[in-house]
Design a protein around this motif. Structure first.
Motif, PDB file in Angstrom:
ATOM      1  N   THR A  81       0.858  -1.184   0.000  1.00  0.00           N
ATOM      2  CA  THR A  81       0.000   0.000   0.000  1.00  0.00           C
ATOM      3  C   THR A  81       0.897   1.239   0.000  1.00  0.00           C
ATOM      4  OG1 THR A  81      -0.087   0.209   2.415  1.00  0.00           O
ATOM      5  CG2 THR A  81      -1.772  -1.207   1.358  1.00  0.00           C
ATOM      6  N   GLU A  82       0.294   2.368  -0.354  1.00  0.00           N
ATOM      7  CA  GLU A  82       1.054   3.627  -0.311  1.00  0.00           C
ATOM      8  C   GLU A  82       1.589   3.863   1.097  1.00  0.00           C
ATOM      9  OE1 GLU A  82      -0.659   6.985  -2.886  1.00  0.00           O
ATOM     10  OE2 GLU A  82      -2.387   5.676  -2.486  1.00  0.00           O
ATOM     11  N   GLU A  83       0.785   3.595   2.094  1.00  0.00           N
ATOM     12  CA  GLU A  83       1.196   3.781   3.485  1.00  0.00           C
ATOM     13  C   GLU A  83       2.394   2.895   3.838  1.00  0.00           C
ATOM     14  OE1 GLU A  83      -0.778   2.679   7.709  1.00  0.00           O
ATOM     15  OE2 GLU A  83      -1.989   4.029   6.467  1.00  0.00           O
ATOM     16  N   GLU A  84       2.335   1.631   3.419  1.00  0.00           N
ATOM     17  CA  GLU A  84       3.458   0.723   3.680  1.00  0.00           C
ATOM     18  C   GLU A  84       4.718   1.195   2.968  1.00  0.00           C
ATOM     19  OE1 GLU A  84       1.203  -3.590   4.224  1.00  0.00           O
ATOM     20  OE2 GLU A  84       1.425  -2.756   2.197  1.00  0.00           O
ATOM     21  N   ALA A  85       4.573   1.658   1.727  1.00  0.00           N
ATOM     22  CA  ALA A  85       5.730   2.146   0.961  1.00  0.00           C
ATOM     23  C   ALA A  85       6.346   3.368   1.641  1.00  0.00           C
ATOM     24  CB  ALA A  85       5.318   2.473  -0.467  1.00  0.00           C
ATOM     25  N   LEU A  86       5.502   4.282   2.127  1.00  0.00           N
ATOM     26  CA  LEU A  86       6.010   5.460   2.826  1.00  0.00           C
ATOM     27  C   LEU A  86       6.719   5.074   4.120  1.00  0.00           C
ATOM     28  CD1 LEU A  86       3.064   7.925   2.193  1.00  0.00           C
ATOM     29  CD2 LEU A  86       5.419   8.168   1.344  1.00  0.00           C
ATOM     30  N   LYS A  87       6.187   4.075   4.808  1.00  0.00           N
ATOM     31  CA  LYS A  87       6.835   3.606   6.040  1.00  0.00           C
ATOM     32  C   LYS A  87       8.209   3.007   5.716  1.00  0.00           C
ATOM     33  CE  LYS A  87       6.348   0.687  10.069  1.00  0.00           C
ATOM     34  NZ  LYS A  87       5.554  -0.271  10.815  1.00  0.00           N
ATOM     35  N   LEU A  88       8.292   2.219   4.646  1.00  0.00           N
ATOM     36  CA  LEU A  88       9.580   1.656   4.244  1.00  0.00           C
ATOM     37  C   LEU A  88      10.549   2.768   3.845  1.00  0.00           C
ATOM     38  CD1 LEU A  88       8.274  -1.427   2.246  1.00  0.00           C
ATOM     39  CD2 LEU A  88       9.634  -1.505   4.366  1.00  0.00           C
ATOM     40  N   GLY A  89      10.032   3.797   3.182  1.00  0.00           N
ATOM     41  CA  GLY A  89      10.866   4.933   2.828  1.00  0.00           C
ATOM     42  C   GLY A  89      11.417   5.637   4.057  1.00  0.00           C
ATOM     43  N   ASP A  90      10.576   5.785   5.071  1.00  0.00           N
ATOM     44  CA  ASP A  90      11.015   6.399   6.324  1.00  0.00           C
ATOM     45  C   ASP A  90      12.101   5.548   6.983  1.00  0.00           C
ATOM     46  OD1 ASP A  90      10.713   8.272   8.661  1.00  0.00           O
ATOM     47  OD2 ASP A  90      10.095   6.391   9.621  1.00  0.00           O
ATOM     48  N   ILE A  91      11.920   4.240   6.992  1.00  0.00           N
ATOM     49  CA  ILE A  91      12.922   3.345   7.576  1.00  0.00           C
ATOM     50  C   ILE A  91      14.231   3.457   6.793  1.00  0.00           C
ATOM     51  CG2 ILE A  91      13.548   0.916   7.966  1.00  0.00           C
ATOM     52  CD1 ILE A  91      10.507   0.424   8.509  1.00  0.00           C
ATOM     53  N   PHE A  92      14.134   3.504   5.456  1.00  0.00           N
ATOM     54  CA  PHE A  92      15.346   3.618   4.641  1.00  0.00           C
ATOM     55  C   PHE A  92      16.104   4.904   4.985  1.00  0.00           C
ATOM     56  CE2 PHE A  92      17.808   4.819   0.931  1.00  0.00           C
ATOM     57  CZ  PHE A  92      18.459   3.634   0.633  1.00  0.00           C
ATOM     58  N   MET A  93      15.394   6.020   5.061  1.00  0.00           N
ATOM     59  CA  MET A  93      16.042   7.301   5.382  1.00  0.00           C
ATOM     60  C   MET A  93      16.673   7.262   6.774  1.00  0.00           C
ATOM     61  SD  MET A  93      15.695   9.153   2.722  1.00  0.00           S
ATOM     62  CE  MET A  93      14.627   9.661   1.390  1.00  0.00           C
ATOM     63  N   ARG A  94      15.967   6.662   7.731  1.00  0.00           N
ATOM     64  CA  ARG A  94      16.524   6.561   9.083  1.00  0.00           C
ATOM     65  C   ARG A  94      17.713   5.610   9.121  1.00  0.00           C
ATOM     66  NH1 ARG A  94      13.470   4.558  12.767  1.00  0.00           N
ATOM     67  NH2 ARG A  94      11.728   3.854  11.534  1.00  0.00           N
TER      68      ARG A  94
END
Length: 152
Positions: A81-94
């Protein structure tokens, strides 16, 4: 040392044989991402239906890190989902900033190969270009817009 070699193989494989580097018809959102400090330039396209990323692709030119990172990212977020993708993006940046837990980093699958990029500041913008572009895209940047990694 053995693990670093394995990660280098992952990066090399995604750079030389990218699964998602091609033009894509039927994209519902497309956005250009640019890294002005080195010239990396990608056009990210996603097909999003009912809040789920059904397909994705990218085109453009750039260094091995930017190209491999975009390819790994798409392999991870397609079907989410878009939400899951954004969460993965946040984890990647962190992860890049050294702030993610080992458990979170494990959720990034092959993308965790870029974990050590934090020790190469000049390459950080290369690694995050695709991820930053996806985040801006899913948060509503227009098709005619582009994003840069200038302020990262």
């Amino acid at each position: 040392m053995e693990q670093r070699s394995f990660y280098n193989e992952i990066l090399t494989d995604h750079n030389l044989h990218p699964e998602f580097k091609h033009d894509m018809e039927g994209a519902t959102v497309t956005l250009e991402g640019v890294n002005p400090s080195c010239g990396d330039d990608i056009i990210l396209s996603l097909k999003v239906e009912d809040g789920v990323i059904k397909d994705g692709a990218f085109t453009g030119d750039g260094c091995a890190i930017s190209q491999a990172s975009a390819d790994m990212m798409l392999g991870l977020v397609i079907g989410k989902t878009e939400e899951e993708a954004l969460k993965l993006g946040d984890i990647f940046m962190r992860m890049i900033r050294g702030e993610a837990s080992d458990e979170e980093i494990d959720s990034l699958e092959e993308s965790q190969a870029l974990r050590d990029i934090a020790h190469m500041p000049a390459r950080v913008k290369c690694a995050v270009l695709g991820w930053h572009t996806m985040e801006e895209m899913l948060r509503g940047a227009g098709v005619e817009d582009s994003v840069t990694t200038e302020n990262l």
